[in-house]
Design an enzyme around this catalytic site. Structure first.
Site, PDB file in Angstrom:
ATOM      1  N   TYR A 197       0.825  -1.217   0.000  1.00  0.00           N
ATOM      2  CA  TYR A 197       0.000   0.000   0.000  1.00  0.00           C
ATOM      3  C   TYR A 197       0.857   1.265   0.000  1.00  0.00           C
ATOM      4  O   TYR A 197       0.428   2.311  -0.480  1.00  0.00           O
ATOM      5  CB  TYR A 197      -0.905   0.024   1.234  1.00  0.00           C
ATOM      6  CG  TYR A 197      -2.244  -0.650   1.038  1.00  0.00           C
ATOM      7  CD1 TYR A 197      -2.325  -1.996   0.699  1.00  0.00           C
ATOM      8  CD2 TYR A 197      -3.430   0.052   1.199  1.00  0.00           C
ATOM      9  CE1 TYR A 197      -3.540  -2.613   0.531  1.00  0.00           C
ATOM     10  CE2 TYR A 197      -4.662  -0.563   1.029  1.00  0.00           C
ATOM     11  CZ  TYR A 197      -4.715  -1.899   0.702  1.00  0.00           C
ATOM     12  OH  TYR A 197      -5.930  -2.505   0.532  1.00  0.00           O
ATOM     13  N   LYS A 252       2.967 -15.176   2.118  1.00  0.00           N
ATOM     14  CA  LYS A 252       3.305 -16.009   0.963  1.00  0.00           C
ATOM     15  C   LYS A 252       4.817 -16.223   0.970  1.00  0.00           C
ATOM     16  O   LYS A 252       5.535 -15.746   0.074  1.00  0.00           O
ATOM     17  CB  LYS A 252       2.842 -15.344  -0.336  1.00  0.00           C
ATOM     18  CG  LYS A 252       1.364 -15.514  -0.630  1.00  0.00           C
ATOM     19  CD  LYS A 252       0.970 -16.921  -1.099  1.00  0.00           C
ATOM     20  CE  LYS A 252       1.389 -17.164  -2.544  1.00  0.00           C
ATOM     21  NZ  LYS A 252       1.040 -18.555  -2.973  1.00  0.00           N
ATOM     22  N   ASP A 254      -3.037 -17.918   0.277  1.00  0.00           N
ATOM     23  CA  ASP A 254      -4.055 -18.525  -0.593  1.00  0.00           C
ATOM     24  C   ASP A 254      -4.791 -19.632   0.134  1.00  0.00           C
ATOM     25  O   ASP A 254      -6.016 -19.752   0.065  1.00  0.00           O
ATOM     26  CB  ASP A 254      -3.428 -19.016  -1.914  1.00  0.00           C
ATOM     27  CG  ASP A 254      -2.203 -19.917  -1.709  1.00  0.00           C
ATOM     28  OD1 ASP A 254      -1.674 -19.980  -0.580  1.00  0.00           O
ATOM     29  OD2 ASP A 254      -1.794 -20.558  -2.697  1.00  0.00           O
ATOM     30  N   ASP A 299      -6.523  -7.028   3.797  1.00  0.00           N
ATOM     31  CA  ASP A 299      -7.644  -6.394   3.097  1.00  0.00           C
ATOM     32  C   ASP A 299      -8.533  -7.461   2.472  1.00  0.00           C
ATOM     33  O   ASP A 299      -9.752  -7.450   2.642  1.00  0.00           O
ATOM     34  CB  ASP A 299      -7.086  -5.452   2.018  1.00  0.00           C
ATOM     35  CG  ASP A 299      -8.188  -4.745   1.249  1.00  0.00           C
ATOM     36  OD1 ASP A 299      -9.137  -4.259   1.895  1.00  0.00           O
ATOM     37  OD2 ASP A 299      -8.097  -4.692   0.005  1.00  0.00           O
ATOM     38  N   ASP A 359     -12.424  -9.235   3.919  1.00  0.00           N
ATOM     39  CA  ASP A 359     -13.668  -9.259   3.136  1.00  0.00           C
ATOM     40  C   ASP A 359     -14.221 -10.682   3.043  1.00  0.00           C
ATOM     41  O   ASP A 359     -15.428 -10.902   3.129  1.00  0.00           O
ATOM     42  CB  ASP A 359     -13.435  -8.717   1.712  1.00  0.00           C
ATOM     43  CG  ASP A 359     -13.677  -7.210   1.609  1.00  0.00           C
ATOM     44  OD1 ASP A 359     -13.555  -6.523   2.642  1.00  0.00           O
ATOM     45  OD2 ASP A 359     -13.984  -6.728   0.498  1.00  0.00           O
TER      46      ASP A 359
HETATM   47  C1  IPM Z   1     -10.556  -1.337   3.553  1.00  0.00           C
HETATM   48  C2  IPM Z   1     -10.756  -0.686   2.222  1.00  0.00           C
HETATM   49  C3  IPM Z   1      -9.599   0.279   1.937  1.00  0.00           C
HETATM   50  C4  IPM Z   1      -8.332  -0.545   1.859  1.00  0.00           C
HETATM   51  C5  IPM Z   1      -9.778   1.158   0.699  1.00  0.00           C
HETATM   52  C6  IPM Z   1     -11.069   1.956   0.744  1.00  0.00           C
HETATM   53  C7  IPM Z   1      -8.608   2.072   0.503  1.00  0.00           C
HETATM   54  O1  IPM Z   1     -10.911  -1.646   1.235  1.00  0.00           O
HETATM   55  O2  IPM Z   1     -10.391  -0.610   4.556  1.00  0.00           O
HETATM   56  O3  IPM Z   1     -10.591  -2.572   3.618  1.00  0.00           O
HETATM   57  O4  IPM Z   1      -7.999  -1.098   0.806  1.00  0.00           O
HETATM   58  O5  IPM Z   1      -7.641  -0.631   2.874  1.00  0.00           O
HETATM   59 MG    MG Z   2     -11.044  -3.628   1.963  1.00  0.00          MG
END
Ligand code: IPM
Ligand code: MG
Length: 370
Positions: free
Chosen positions: A143, A194, A227, A251, A255
């Site tokens: 990042y 990884k 993975d 990240d 999710d």
């Molecule tokens: C998160 C989001 C952010 C990230 C974006 C909005 C920059 O996806 O906080 O998970 O990638 O960190």
């Molecule tokens: Mg995110």
């Protein structure tokens, strides 16, 4: 006498202002009914800040964020800012706050509420009782790594570069957070990278292993390739207690973990820095979901992830475990009573709006506090 906590609210874009509005109502309720009061300042971030102030976060807002006892952020981004240059995108505002406040540890709990077992896309027995904590490194890795950019080559084609980079102290400080958290939970940490492909992943693995041996031998410790971890999170997520991983893997894996809990609309997060000399920890709390421009302004958004982020603030920034418990129990109550925003709706539930969800939570708080 009640203490006054200084909060900075950054509602941002899309559904951000709507979901933050419900936290305001809980704060008003707490001002009247609990032994803590809040001073709330509100400022702009993301696209809203681009439109009004010419940047996704202004210097003044960063200063206010550093001065606040804690920051609560809604969401940033939306199609309206698709054409904005990369360096000025709404997301850059959030990334700058994370970097300038040095919020290196991002805590993303994935908890499956009993009432939501059926809302998950996974089988009930896979998710029921799920309670895992993803600790994501938040100020390093790909990042922020240099060099980065897009360049045009002599032959007219282009080359895009990002750099995955980690140092020993960066790895150790976030791993410490994970081990310390594990000790208060099921005492298990799984470190994810990884290392079979990336040198930075190999370093990650070696440094976490060393730290474990030197400082946390009593914590049960394992490694997993990223993975495989993605696969295990949808196959058997309950095998995990605390996962510690880098910025990008964190990240993605958070999710994935969100879907085990029913909806991205349920996941809170805390981003924490290091304590200063006075013991103060810079902190920003935000729901894991994004700005959801498709439903913004329609009263359809689920405010629970933001309300649960506020509960994390009470717990981690202010040591108000009782008040945090109250909100978390209140959320359990409203879910058990069948209140559902669209993202978690199912057969037999009552579809409610953002503010009706807030009404239900306030009623639950009132009856629990009575
Ligand atoms: C998160 C989001 C952010 C990230 C974006 C909005 C920059 O996806 O906080 O998970 O990638 O960190
Ligand atoms: Mg995110």
């Amino acid at each position: 006498m009640a203490s006054n906590k200084k909060l900075l609210f950054l509602p941002g874009d899309g559904i951000g202002p709507e979901v933050m509005g419900e936290v305001r109502r809980v704060i008003d309720w707490m001002d009247k009914r609990r032994a803590v009061t809040f001073d709330v300042e509100e400022r702009l971030v993301g696209g809203a800040a681009i439109d009004a102030e010419g940047a996704p976060v202004s210097d003044a807002t960063v200063d206010r964020a550093m001065a606040a006892d804690a920051v609560l952020l809604g969401a940033v981004g939306g199609p309206k800012w698709d054409e904005v240059p990369f360096e000025l995108k709404p997301e850059r505002g959030l990334l700058r706050l994370r970097k300038d406040m040095e919020l290196f540890a991002n805590l993303r709990p994935a908890l499956c509420f009993d009432a939501l077992v059926e809302a998950s896309s996974l089988k009930a027995e896979v998710v029921s009782g799920l309670d895992i904590m993803i600790v994501r490194e938040l100020t390093g890795g790909v990042y922020f790594g240099e060099p980065r950019g897009i360049e045009t080559l002599p032959d007219g084609t282009r080359r895009g570069v990002n750099t995955q980079v980690y140092t020993t102290p960066e790895i150790q400080r976030v791993a410490r957070v994970a081990f310390d958290l594990a000790k208060k939970r099921q005492n298990r940490v799984c470190s994810v990278e990884k290392s079979n492909v990336m040198e930075s992943g190999l370093l990650w693995r070696e440094e976490v292993t060393k730290l474990h041996a030197a400082e946390y031998p009593e914590v049960e410790f394992s490694h997993m390739l990223a993975d495989n971890c993605a696969m295990q999170l949808v196959r058997a997520p309950k095998q995990f207690d605390v996962i510690v991983t880098d910025n990008l893997f964190g990240d993605m894996l958070s999710d994935a973990a969100a879907m085990a809990t029913g909806s991205l609309g349920m996941l809170p997060s805390a981003s924490l820095g290091a304590a200063d000399a006075s013991g103060r920890i810079p902190a920003l709390y935000e729901p894991v979901h994004g700005s959801a421009p498709d439903i913004a302004g329609q009263g359809k958004a689920n405010p629970l992830a933001t309300l649960l982020s506020f509960a994390m603030m009470l717990r981690y920034s202010f040591d108000l475990a009782e008040d945090a418990d109250l909100i978390e129990k209140g959320v359990e109550d409203v879910l058990a009573a069948g209140h559902r925003t669209g993202d978690i709706a199912g057969p037999g539930s009552t579809l409610v709006s953002t503010s009706q969800m807030g009404d239900a939570l306030l009623a639950a708080l009132e009856s629990r506090a009575a």
